[in-house]
Design a protein around this motif. Structure first.
Motif, mmCIF file in Angstrom:
data_model
loop_
_atom_site.group_PDB
_atom_site.id
_atom_site.type_symbol
_atom_site.label_atom_id
_atom_site.label_comp_id
_atom_site.label_asym_id
_atom_site.label_seq_id
_atom_site.Cartn_x
_atom_site.Cartn_y
_atom_site.Cartn_z
ATOM 1 N N PRO A 140 0.816 -1.226 0.000
ATOM 2 C CA PRO A 140 0.000 0.000 0.000
ATOM 3 C C PRO A 140 0.842 1.264 0.000
ATOM 4 O O PRO A 140 1.859 1.353 0.702
ATOM 5 C CB PRO A 140 -0.813 -0.130 1.300
ATOM 6 N N GLY A 141 0.400 2.256 -0.795
ATOM 7 C CA GLY A 141 1.080 3.544 -0.821
ATOM 8 C C GLY A 141 0.593 4.461 0.285
ATOM 9 O O GLY A 141 1.324 5.365 0.713
ATOM 10 N N ARG A 142 -0.620 4.251 0.730
ATOM 11 C CA ARG A 142 -1.199 5.016 1.838
ATOM 12 C C ARG A 142 -2.027 4.065 2.686
ATOM 13 O O ARG A 142 -2.438 2.993 2.218
ATOM 14 C CB ARG A 142 -2.077 6.161 1.315
ATOM 15 N N PRO A 143 -2.321 4.421 3.935
ATOM 16 C CA PRO A 143 -3.101 3.519 4.796
ATOM 17 C C PRO A 143 -4.472 3.199 4.198
ATOM 18 O O PRO A 143 -5.118 4.056 3.599
ATOM 19 C CB PRO A 143 -3.240 4.315 6.097
ATOM 20 N N LEU A 144 -4.910 1.950 4.368
ATOM 21 C CA LEU A 144 -6.255 1.570 3.901
ATOM 22 C C LEU A 144 -7.319 2.285 4.709
ATOM 23 O O LEU A 144 -8.391 2.606 4.197
ATOM 24 C CB LEU A 144 -6.452 0.054 4.006
ATOM 25 N N ILE A 145 -7.019 2.497 5.987
ATOM 26 C CA ILE A 145 -7.965 3.181 6.875
ATOM 27 C C ILE A 145 -7.288 4.416 7.445
ATOM 28 O O ILE A 145 -6.211 4.324 8.034
ATOM 29 C CB ILE A 145 -8.425 2.260 8.003
ATOM 30 N N GLU A 146 -7.908 5.547 7.239
ATOM 31 C CA GLU A 146 -7.386 6.809 7.777
ATOM 32 C C GLU A 146 -8.575 7.537 8.372
ATOM 33 O O GLU A 146 -9.451 8.028 7.653
ATOM 34 C CB GLU A 146 -6.727 7.629 6.681
ATOM 35 N N ARG A 147 -8.610 7.581 9.677
ATOM 36 C CA ARG A 147 -9.827 8.018 10.360
ATOM 37 C C ARG A 147 -10.075 9.517 10.267
ATOM 38 O O ARG A 147 -11.210 9.952 10.328
ATOM 39 C CB ARG A 147 -9.767 7.606 11.832
ATOM 40 N N ASN A 148 -9.017 10.303 10.139
ATOM 41 C CA ASN A 148 -9.221 11.749 10.112
ATOM 42 C C ASN A 148 -8.186 12.388 9.200
ATOM 43 O O ASN A 148 -7.043 12.589 9.588
ATOM 44 C CB ASN A 148 -9.111 12.321 11.529
ATOM 45 N N HIS A 149 -8.575 12.684 7.978
ATOM 46 C CA HIS A 149 -7.642 13.205 6.993
ATOM 47 C C HIS A 149 -8.383 14.222 6.131
ATOM 48 O O HIS A 149 -9.543 14.042 5.791
ATOM 49 C CB HIS A 149 -7.112 12.071 6.113
ATOM 50 N N ALA A 150 -7.691 15.310 5.783
ATOM 51 C CA ALA A 150 -8.339 16.354 4.990
ATOM 52 C C ALA A 150 -7.424 16.787 3.852
ATOM 53 O O ALA A 150 -6.215 16.875 4.017
ATOM 54 C CB ALA A 150 -8.694 17.552 5.853
ATOM 55 N N VAL A 151 -8.017 17.048 2.684
ATOM 56 C CA VAL A 151 -7.289 17.569 1.531
ATOM 57 C C VAL A 151 -8.036 18.784 1.023
ATOM 58 O O VAL A 151 -9.196 18.682 0.600
ATOM 59 C CB VAL A 151 -7.181 16.512 0.413
ATOM 60 N N GLY A 152 -7.401 19.960 1.061
ATOM 61 C CA GLY A 152 -8.045 21.168 0.567
ATOM 62 C C GLY A 152 -9.363 21.465 1.250
ATOM 63 O O GLY A 152 -10.309 21.935 0.619
ATOM 64 N N GLY A 153 -9.445 21.158 2.539
ATOM 65 C CA GLY A 153 -10.678 21.431 3.268
ATOM 66 C C GLY A 153 -11.716 20.335 3.148
ATOM 67 O O GLY A 153 -12.758 20.387 3.792
ATOM 68 N N GLU A 154 -11.448 19.306 2.303
ATOM 69 C CA GLU A 154 -12.401 18.214 2.143
ATOM 70 C C GLU A 154 -11.904 16.993 2.908
ATOM 71 O O GLU A 154 -10.789 16.527 2.681
ATOM 72 C CB GLU A 154 -12.549 17.850 0.663
ATOM 73 N N ARG A 155 -12.715 16.455 3.786
ATOM 74 C CA ARG A 155 -12.312 15.301 4.572
ATOM 75 C C ARG A 155 -12.373 14.043 3.711
ATOM 76 O O ARG A 155 -13.321 13.810 2.977
ATOM 77 C CB ARG A 155 -13.212 15.153 5.791
#
Length: 244
Positions: A140-155
């Protein structure tokens, strides 16, 4: 029995989801297969390859895949030297063709009993064995589960949702975070492709022979499921909030 939907982010530079691989030609589907995801979950939970008794608790989960980025179909060569024939003679060099997806991004949804999905989520976050997408090198390049993550104000969180599979599929925020890719896609307003498990009576159903009943070496067995292909309106994903 309370039910829920578990959302997983399947993101890696390379992925391979084969269903017809034989001998020197190893294929990949255009999106994760049921056997690939069940194998991933089994590795997380520490279910041995030669133990088919616990597979039904995983294959019984209803599954959908949303293609948030299609990726590119590529292949490479593997060369193996000194390979004997079935009689142990005539050693030779074998070249195999192995296909994979490059730069693909998927939202995989599993729907079922909430308690079971919570157990799976904990296992994925602390897996018993390493997780990979079709080949051991495709991690995996990123976690399969990410409980709290935001990109450009979008969760862009993933994890457990108290909602139906269809609702999460059509409302979960788009996982794409590359600004160039987002701009190109939003310009065309092209919908996202999705493959959803359905009933055999569905007029648009097609069969996929990718439900594992055994992963044992030399005795891998599969049965079929019905899926349909549909499309998710990108604009409809905006403004949606997670059920706490």
């Amino acid at each position: 029995m309370a039910e829920a939907t578990l959302a997983l982010r399947i993101d890696a530079p390379m992925q391979s989801w084969g269903v017809r691989s034989r001998f020197i030609r190893r294929d990949t589907e255009s999106e994760p297969t049921k056997s690939g995801i069940v194998g991933l979950l089994a590795a997380a939970m520490g279910i041995p390859r030669d133990d088919p008794t616990r597979l039904p608790e995983l294959t019984g989960l209803r599954m959908a895949v949303r293609v948030d980025r299609e990726g590119l179909l590529e292949f490479d060569f593997h060369t193996t030297q000194d390979v004997p024939n079935t009689f142990g003679k005539a050693h030779r060099t074998v070249v195999s063709h192995r296909f994979y997806l490059a730069d693909a991004l998927f939202l995989v949804l599993l729907h079922g009993e909430r308690a079971k999905l919570r157990e799976l989520m904990a296992a994925i976050e602390r897996p018993h064995w390493p997780l990979y997408f079709g080949r051991k090198a495709f991690v995996p390049g990123r976690p399969l589960i990410e409980r709290n993550h935001a990109v450009g104000g979008e969760r862009q969180f993933t994890g457990l949702f108290d909602d139906t599979l269809e609702s999460v599929l059509h409302r979960h925020p788009w996982l794409e975070r590359d600004e160039h890719m987002r701009a190109q896609r939003e310009k065309t307003a092209a919908p996202l492709r999705a493959v959803v498990e359905t009933d055999l009576g569905d007029a648009y159903a097609e069969l996929r022979n990718d439900v594992p009943t055994s992963f044992a070496h030399g005795a891998r067995e599969f049965t079929s499921r019905a899926v349909r292909t549909e499309h998710v309106d990108l604009a409809a994903l905006e403004g949606w909030t997670r059920v706490p």
